[in-house]
Design an enzyme around this catalytic site. Structure first.
Site, PDB file in Angstrom:
ATOM      1  CE  LYS A 112      -3.099   2.754   2.993  1.00  0.00           C
ATOM      2  NZ  LYS A 112      -3.979   2.802   4.167  1.00  0.00           N
ATOM      3  CG  ASP A 139      -5.386   8.120   4.395  1.00  0.00           C
ATOM      4  OD1 ASP A 139      -6.314   8.725   3.819  1.00  0.00           O
ATOM      5  OD2 ASP A 139      -5.557   7.124   5.128  1.00  0.00           O
ATOM      6  CE  LYS A 163      -6.427   8.990   7.816  1.00  0.00           C
ATOM      7  NZ  LYS A 163      -7.082   7.938   8.614  1.00  0.00           N
ATOM      8  CG  ASP A 196      -1.767   5.443   4.875  1.00  0.00           C
ATOM      9  OD1 ASP A 196      -1.595   4.373   5.492  1.00  0.00           O
ATOM     10  OD2 ASP A 196      -2.862   5.784   4.394  1.00  0.00           O
ATOM     11  CG  ASP A 219      -9.767   7.761   6.508  1.00  0.00           C
ATOM     12  OD1 ASP A 219      -8.691   7.678   5.866  1.00  0.00           O
ATOM     13  OD2 ASP A 219      -9.829   8.019   7.729  1.00  0.00           O
ATOM     14  CD  GLU A 270      -6.552   5.331   2.428  1.00  0.00           C
ATOM     15  OE1 GLU A 270      -7.533   5.446   3.190  1.00  0.00           O
ATOM     16  OE2 GLU A 270      -5.393   5.129   2.829  1.00  0.00           O
ATOM     17  NE  ARG A 274     -10.614  -1.113   3.933  1.00  0.00           N
ATOM     18  CZ  ARG A 274     -11.157  -1.239   5.133  1.00  0.00           C
ATOM     19  NH1 ARG A 274     -12.294  -1.874   5.278  1.00  0.00           N
ATOM     20  NH2 ARG A 274     -10.559  -0.731   6.192  1.00  0.00           N
TER      21      ARG A 274
HETATM   22  N1  BES Z   1      -4.092   4.768   6.817  1.00  0.00           N
HETATM   23  C1  BES Z   1      -5.233   4.542   7.622  1.00  0.00           C
HETATM   24  C2  BES Z   1      -4.951   3.569   8.768  1.00  0.00           C
HETATM   25  C3  BES Z   1      -4.099   4.117   9.864  1.00  0.00           C
HETATM   26  C4  BES Z   1      -4.658   4.914  10.846  1.00  0.00           C
HETATM   27  C5  BES Z   1      -2.761   3.808   9.943  1.00  0.00           C
HETATM   28  C6  BES Z   1      -3.888   5.407  11.867  1.00  0.00           C
HETATM   29  C7  BES Z   1      -1.997   4.288  10.962  1.00  0.00           C
HETATM   30  C8  BES Z   1      -2.559   5.096  11.930  1.00  0.00           C
HETATM   31  C9  BES Z   1      -6.364   3.951   6.776  1.00  0.00           C
HETATM   32  O1  BES Z   1      -6.408   4.367   5.477  1.00  0.00           O
HETATM   33  C10 BES Z   1      -7.634   4.372   7.426  1.00  0.00           C
HETATM   34  O2  BES Z   1      -7.905   5.538   7.431  1.00  0.00           O
HETATM   35  N2  BES Z   1      -8.380   3.425   7.956  1.00  0.00           N
HETATM   36  C11 BES Z   1      -9.587   3.719   8.633  1.00  0.00           C
HETATM   37  C12 BES Z   1     -10.597   2.692   8.218  1.00  0.00           C
HETATM   38  C13 BES Z   1     -11.996   3.013   8.657  1.00  0.00           C
HETATM   39  C14 BES Z   1     -12.506   4.214   7.911  1.00  0.00           C
HETATM   40  C15 BES Z   1     -12.858   1.802   8.393  1.00  0.00           C
HETATM   41  C16 BES Z   1      -9.320   3.650  10.141  1.00  0.00           C
HETATM   42  O3  BES Z   1      -8.540   2.795  10.559  1.00  0.00           O
HETATM   43  O4  BES Z   1      -9.837   4.492  10.855  1.00  0.00           O
HETATM   44 ZN    ZN Z   2      -4.607   4.960   4.657  1.00  0.00          ZN
HETATM   45 MN    MN Z   3      -7.493   6.181   5.267  1.00  0.00          MN
END
Ligand code: BES
Ligand code: ZN
Ligand code: MN
Length: 498
Positions: free
Chosen positions: A262, A267, A274, A285, A344, A346, A348
């Protein structure tokens, strides 16, 4: 910083470190140092609680009768339990202790590691590797750092009974360390310097090591039908790129092992934006893609006898007038349709297209993806283990073993149909998020829908591992390079001709 290996010689200035194990402080080396210094070592030991525990360092300045400016006693813990990884940490701790001390040279006396079962050459090499890994720093944007804060330590000499053995082992380990540094550099770069195109440019450096580097740009991705990845990228002014790294050190018709990373260079969350606090962290990210490129670099640099293809899905996730909306339905490369509930989630969406394409094109038997995929993973495992999800017990066991051996540890998480059902939706084949509970697992279930029958696959959610807020034995706070050593070890143990 330079690391070299010698059979014991004479110390000229600089610092000298000797190693002791827990409860066994009176080694021959220590006794002879005590005699030379007129009892200073014993006196220091008595006035201190040093007992040789792992991580302990006792430092004597200006020891009498010694050529060295400093003498350090370094604890390794219980002799019988000392592992190669403990020795790396010891090497790293000594480096950290002296990095900015003013010393330029350090000698590590590893000639007599009594009761330690790690082979002499290996032990010396690991001490050197630990020091080397700890010496990394990312300072290209610091223009006003006072000289007193800058590292002074330039050369480390390790004394060992097996200098030739140490030398040859270290050469391979140093190639892997270079891969780790390559990854740390990429992960450290801010989003204005590192975006999909600049990542692709930096990847070109691997051609010098015999890696074939291919870049798919937006036009090609559109022709190929990467609808899920393009949906993520469409709010950004930066063009997406899929960077493909082919390394063949095996030849013939060996099916390649495929690594997918990834690579979200920043992000923001997109329209599902966010919160501001801590958002700067989302420059890392792309740590999955960073690990993939660093691992391929490591394998190529040490001329591993394997065939590996690394694919990095590079995008920036931005909100804008052209960004995708919550509720949009996109068509993935595989043909399956996805309702984008949360922009968010994204990672996947990027991975599913790259994974499907990788299987079509390279017909791998084994595919491992790495991603900073979910915040929920950090809630589950903190910063000690990456989360592993797999459809194959053998592959999971191999990765688990590689994690233990390399220090990049993994913990396997469950998967299954009840979780999979949670991402069904009436309007499309699936939605990109499930409920809040088990968020890391439903993300893995989403990815599994893009894995073909017969492919052993593992998904490594490394959200908690690529960045560290504190200094440790092997890195200064910042990018860790997690994943590079793991993948290198996994290949060495399972996919490399001996
Ligand atoms: N890049 C983030 C995951 C992440 C969050 C990595 C904090 C490191 C620290 C990912 O793209 C994301 O935003 N995931 C969301 C998914 C949710 C919207 C289902 C998350 O983990 O909040
Ligand atoms: Zn992300
Ligand atoms: Mn995200």
């Amino acid at each position: 910083m330079k690391v070299s290996f010698e059979t014991a010689g004479a110390v000229q200035g600089g610092a000298l470190a000797v190693f002791v194990t827990q409860g066994a402080l009176q080694t021959e080396t220590v006794q002879s140092l005590d005699a030379t210094t007129g009892g200073q070592v014993t006196r220091a030991l008595k006035s201190n609680r040093f007992n040789g525990e792992a991580g302990q360092v006792l430092e004597l300045l200006a020891p009498a009768g010694l050529e060295a400016n400093r003498l350090l006693l370094v604890g390794l813990g219980q002799a019988a339990k000392v592992t190669a990884s403990d020795l790396e940490k010891a090497g790293g701790s000594v480096y950290a202790r002296l990095a900015t001390s003013g010393e330029t040279a350090l000698t590590l006396n590893a000639t007599a590691l009594e009761g330690v079962s790690v082979d002499a050459g290996e032990a010396a090499a690991r001490l050197g590797l630990g020091a080397r890994l700890r010496s990394y720093r990312f300072d290209r944007y610091r223009t006003k750092e006072p000289a007193s804060k800058k590292p002074t330590l330039e050369a480390i000499t390790v004394w060992t009974g097996d200098a030739a053995g140490a030398e040859s082992r270290y050469a391979k380990l140093a190639a892997v360390a270079d891969g780790v540094f390559f990854t740390r550099d990429l992960v450290s770069e801010p989003g204005n310097a590192l975006y999909p195109k600049s990542f692709a440019e930096r990847a070109q450096a691997l051609t010098d090591l015999g890696v074939k580097v291919e870049v798919l740009g937006e036009t090609q991705l559109r022709e190929l039908g990467f609808g899920a990845l393009l949906g993520v990228s469409q709010g950004s002014a930066n063009e997406p790129q899929v960077v493909i790294l082919e390394y063949d050190g095996a030849g013939g018709d060996t099916p390649p092992v495929v690594f997918v990373g990834k690579g979200v260079t920043f992000d923001t969350g997109g329209i599902s934006i966010k919160p501001a606090a801590g958002m700067e962290g989302m420059k890392w990210d792309m740590g999955g893609a960073g690990a993939v490129i660093g691992a391929v670099r490591a394998l190529a640099a040490r001329k591993a006898k394997c065939r590996v293809v690394g694919l990095c899905g590079m995008v920036e996730n931005m909100p804008s007038g052209t960004a995708q909306r919550p509720g949009d339905v996109v068509k993935s490369y595989s043909g399956q349709t996805i309702e984008v509930i949360n922009t968010d989630a994204e990672g996947r969406l990027v991975l599913c297209d790259v994974m499907a394409y990788a299987q079509d094109r390279y017909k791998p038997k084994v595919m491992v993806d790495l991603a900073t995929l979910t915040g929920a993973m950090i809630i589950s495992l903190g910063h000690e283990y990456g989360g592993m999800f797999s459809n194959d017990d053998t592959l999971a066991a191999q990765l688990d073993a590689a994690g233990k051996a390399s220090g990049d540890k993994l913990w396997r998480m469950p998967m299954g149909d009840p979780y999979d059902k949670l991402i069904n939706t009436p309007i499309a084949d699936m939605k990109n998020v499930g409920p809040r509970e088990a968020g890391s697992i439903t993300a893995a279930q989403f990815l599994q829908r893009f894995v073909k029958e017969g492919v052993a696959w593992a998904h490594l959610d490394i959200a908690g591992m690529v960045w560290s807020d504190k200094d440790t034995a092997l890195w200064e706070k910042g990018a860790t390079g997690y994943g590079v050593r793991l993948l290198d070890q996994f290949i060495a143990d399972n996919h490399e001709a001996k």
